[in-house]
Design an enzyme around this catalytic site. Sequence first.
Site, PDB file in Angstrom:
ATOM      1  N   GLN A  51       0.802  -1.224   0.000  1.00  0.00           N
ATOM      2  CA  GLN A  51       0.000   0.000   0.000  1.00  0.00           C
ATOM      3  C   GLN A  51       0.833   1.271   0.000  1.00  0.00           C
ATOM      4  OE1 GLN A  51      -2.729  -1.755   3.213  1.00  0.00           O
ATOM      5  NE2 GLN A  51      -4.063  -0.309   2.183  1.00  0.00           N
ATOM      6  N   ARG A 108       3.843   0.441  12.736  1.00  0.00           N
ATOM      7  CA  ARG A 108       3.594  -0.939  12.351  1.00  0.00           C
ATOM      8  C   ARG A 108       3.602  -0.991  10.831  1.00  0.00           C
ATOM      9  NH1 ARG A 108      -1.588  -3.337  11.078  1.00  0.00           N
ATOM     10  NH2 ARG A 108      -1.410  -5.576  11.107  1.00  0.00           N
ATOM     11  N   HIS A 152       0.825  -9.114   4.839  1.00  0.00           N
ATOM     12  CA  HIS A 152      -0.374  -8.273   4.704  1.00  0.00           C
ATOM     13  C   HIS A 152      -0.978  -8.545   3.323  1.00  0.00           C
ATOM     14  CE1 HIS A 152      -2.375  -4.591   6.537  1.00  0.00           C
ATOM     15  NE2 HIS A 152      -3.026  -4.792   5.416  1.00  0.00           N
ATOM     16  N   ASN A 197      -1.771 -10.303   8.930  1.00  0.00           N
ATOM     17  CA  ASN A 197      -2.774  -9.265   9.081  1.00  0.00           C
ATOM     18  C   ASN A 197      -4.121  -9.796   8.629  1.00  0.00           C
ATOM     19  OD1 ASN A 197      -3.470  -6.298   9.437  1.00  0.00           O
ATOM     20  ND2 ASN A 197      -4.217  -6.699   7.363  1.00  0.00           N
ATOM     21  N   GLU A 198      -5.138  -9.608   9.451  1.00  0.00           N
ATOM     22  CA  GLU A 198      -6.524  -9.955   9.105  1.00  0.00           C
ATOM     23  C   GLU A 198      -6.652 -11.282   8.374  1.00  0.00           C
ATOM     24  OE1 GLU A 198      -7.777  -6.260   7.212  1.00  0.00           O
ATOM     25  OE2 GLU A 198      -8.657  -5.638   9.094  1.00  0.00           O
ATOM     26  N   ASN A 308      -7.680  -5.601  14.614  1.00  0.00           N
ATOM     27  CA  ASN A 308      -7.904  -4.495  13.687  1.00  0.00           C
ATOM     28  C   ASN A 308      -9.373  -4.160  13.773  1.00  0.00           C
ATOM     29  OD1 ASN A 308      -5.298  -4.848  12.937  1.00  0.00           O
ATOM     30  ND2 ASN A 308      -5.751  -5.602  10.892  1.00  0.00           N
ATOM     31  N   TYR A 310     -12.382  -1.731  12.694  1.00  0.00           N
ATOM     32  CA  TYR A 310     -12.936  -0.651  11.882  1.00  0.00           C
ATOM     33  C   TYR A 310     -14.429  -0.490  12.113  1.00  0.00           C
ATOM     34  CZ  TYR A 310      -8.571  -0.300   9.440  1.00  0.00           C
ATOM     35  OH  TYR A 310      -7.266  -0.107   9.142  1.00  0.00           O
ATOM     36  N   GLU A 355      -5.020  -1.795  14.178  1.00  0.00           N
ATOM     37  CA  GLU A 355      -5.465  -0.932  13.080  1.00  0.00           C
ATOM     38  C   GLU A 355      -6.794  -0.335  13.484  1.00  0.00           C
ATOM     39  OE1 GLU A 355      -5.934  -2.619   9.193  1.00  0.00           O
ATOM     40  OE2 GLU A 355      -3.931  -3.471   9.177  1.00  0.00           O
ATOM     41  N   TRP A 402      -4.730   3.705  11.640  1.00  0.00           N
ATOM     42  CA  TRP A 402      -4.569   3.405  10.216  1.00  0.00           C
ATOM     43  C   TRP A 402      -5.116   4.582   9.427  1.00  0.00           C
ATOM     44  CZ3 TRP A 402      -2.418  -0.731   7.549  1.00  0.00           C
ATOM     45  CH2 TRP A 402      -2.552  -0.628   6.152  1.00  0.00           C
ATOM     46  N   TRP A 410      -6.207  -1.048  -1.770  1.00  0.00           N
ATOM     47  CA  TRP A 410      -6.659  -2.292  -2.369  1.00  0.00           C
ATOM     48  C   TRP A 410      -7.661  -2.061  -3.502  1.00  0.00           C
ATOM     49  CZ3 TRP A 410      -2.845  -5.081  -0.997  1.00  0.00           C
ATOM     50  CH2 TRP A 410      -2.305  -4.985   0.275  1.00  0.00           C
ATOM     51  N   PHE A 418      -7.235   7.190   3.788  1.00  0.00           N
ATOM     52  CA  PHE A 418      -7.240   6.837   5.200  1.00  0.00           C
ATOM     53  C   PHE A 418      -6.205   7.614   6.014  1.00  0.00           C
ATOM     54  CE2 PHE A 418      -9.585   2.898   4.222  1.00  0.00           C
ATOM     55  CZ  PHE A 418     -10.297   2.697   5.405  1.00  0.00           C
TER      56      PHE A 418
END
Length: 448
Positions: A51, A108, A152, A197-198, A308, A310, A355, A402, A410, A418
């Site tokens: 990213q 991170r 990630h 990640n996730e 994480n 959101y 995140e 984040w 993505w 963000f």
Amino acid sequence: MKPLVILLSFTFFSTTLYANSHSQQHFDTGGLSRESFPEGFLFGTAASAYQVEGMASEDGRGPSIWDAFVKTPGHIANNETGEVSIDQYHRYKEDVDLMQMLNFDAYRFSISWSRIFPNGIGEVNWKGVDYYNRLIDYLLEKGITPHANLYHYDLPLALQEKYLGLLDRQVIQDFADYAEFCFKTFGDRVKTWMTFNEPRVVAALGFDNGINPPNRCSKKFGNCTDGNSATEPYIAAHHLILSHAEAVKRYREKYQRARDFHIGWFLHPLIYGKYPRTMQKIVRERLPKFTKSEVEKVKNSFDVLCLNHYTSYYIYEPHQPPSNVTGYQQDWNAGFASVTYVKKHYGSPNIILSENGMDDPGNLTFPESLYDINRVSFYRSYLKELKGAMDDGANVTGYFAWSILDNFEWLLGYTSRFGLVYVDHNDLKRYPKLSAYWFKQMLERKNS
Ligand SMILES: *[C@@H]1O[C@H](CO)[C@@H](O)[C@H](O)[C@H]1NC(C)=O
Ligand SMILES: *[C@@H]1O[C@H](CO)[C@@H](O)[C@H](O)[C@H]1NC(C)=O
Ligand SMILES: *[C@@H]1O[C@H](CO)[C@@H](O)[C@H](O)[C@H]1NC(C)=O
Ligand SMILES: *[C@@H]1O[C@H](CO)[C@@H](O)[C@H](O)[C@H]1NC(C)=O
Ligand SMILES: *[C@@H]1O[C@H](CO)[C@@H](O)[C@H](O)[C@H]1NC(C)=O
């Protein structure tokens, strides 16, 4: 940096403001300050390799499954890619300077597996290794603690092509070898490691609805050429858990130091060595089993749980009768969790909020983007709630916003922002938003 003078004028705002006055502006922190949190609590920002880095096909980096995916027109908003992104590869110093200026304690970042091992295994790309050495050294020089995430979403394409990546057990060894290389190479300076990640997103979006690479799903659930939503999400998740556990085992055996990690699907095995009972009941024979020795390895293979966060989902009962099509989304009859949920069901593990953030659409005007009062309220409210949960006993030791900078989001490409810091995607210049200065004030150190 040149001071930024941009006239902000908003119909809803009676005073004329200049963006550069944000740095002197006094904010409502909602009563929050560093002192509201325990001694040693870490405030950081987070980002991921693909990213932000750019240089995706340069300096010896091999492609990941995302590099292949973004090349197909129609996959990403405006057909964008992370080829250049925000060029942190060259601009990391400026970005770390921003983190320091904004009073953050930690960063991170993620390591691109295929930048280190272009083929996933075997030959090392030393230019890639050098990049992470430069980044880590500079973070330390500026007093920012590096937190490294090993994965990630960015599986080396070579491993996808060789054996279908996460669907093959071989990925466990290959991931652990890569992880071990990173522990050995960067572990003298990086004390906190995260594996995946996730992982839920990896399994669900990659193998259930197939909207993310490797785009596998049953025909019922998406536009995939191959896949099986009834089994593959579980196989991929199983291998993710075992890859995680194998990497942690090697770390503990050889590189014992500080470490980190990840609700139900993933957390349950790591604490109890098995999948949650409801999941076993619903998924039955489609859910892979852990062998006895795997149970031992998987159980307790973490020290810090990273969440994480959101959106909050609430537990709901399905109103529809069980569907006759099988897929992970259909099995997912009850929703997710919050910090308090984790505490209630899984004891009081040490938690890092790894995140948390919100985006703005990329089509706001430049002044509108900089004047991000909604983001300021979002962070203020979230951190007040976090403090409340901690006052109620949740064992949280760190928080990562984040993200530090706008970046490649993505499937949304550059249409979503963000960042605490605005990036002009034409010349890649960085401009702190109001939210950046809000953090700066909130995180001010009284005795320094
Ligand atoms: C993306 O590429 C496809 C194929 O070249 C093209 O038809 C489409 O218009 C492009 N979309 C944008 C937003 O440029
Ligand atoms: C499905 O994917 C193919 C190949 O990527 C593409 O040509 C087609 O337009 C897609 N169909 C839909 C309904 O998205
Ligand atoms: C279940 O299967 C029947 C018969 O194959 C089909 O007609 C029906 O549409 C299916 N239901 C769902 C929700 O797909
Ligand atoms: C919080 O987590 C740490 C590290 O795992 C542990 O030592 C400590 O006892 C926990 N605190 C509580 C209140 O459970
Ligand atoms: C901006 O983007 C959002 C979401 O992508 C869209 O709904 C909205 O119509 C766009 N506004 C303008 C002025 O283009």
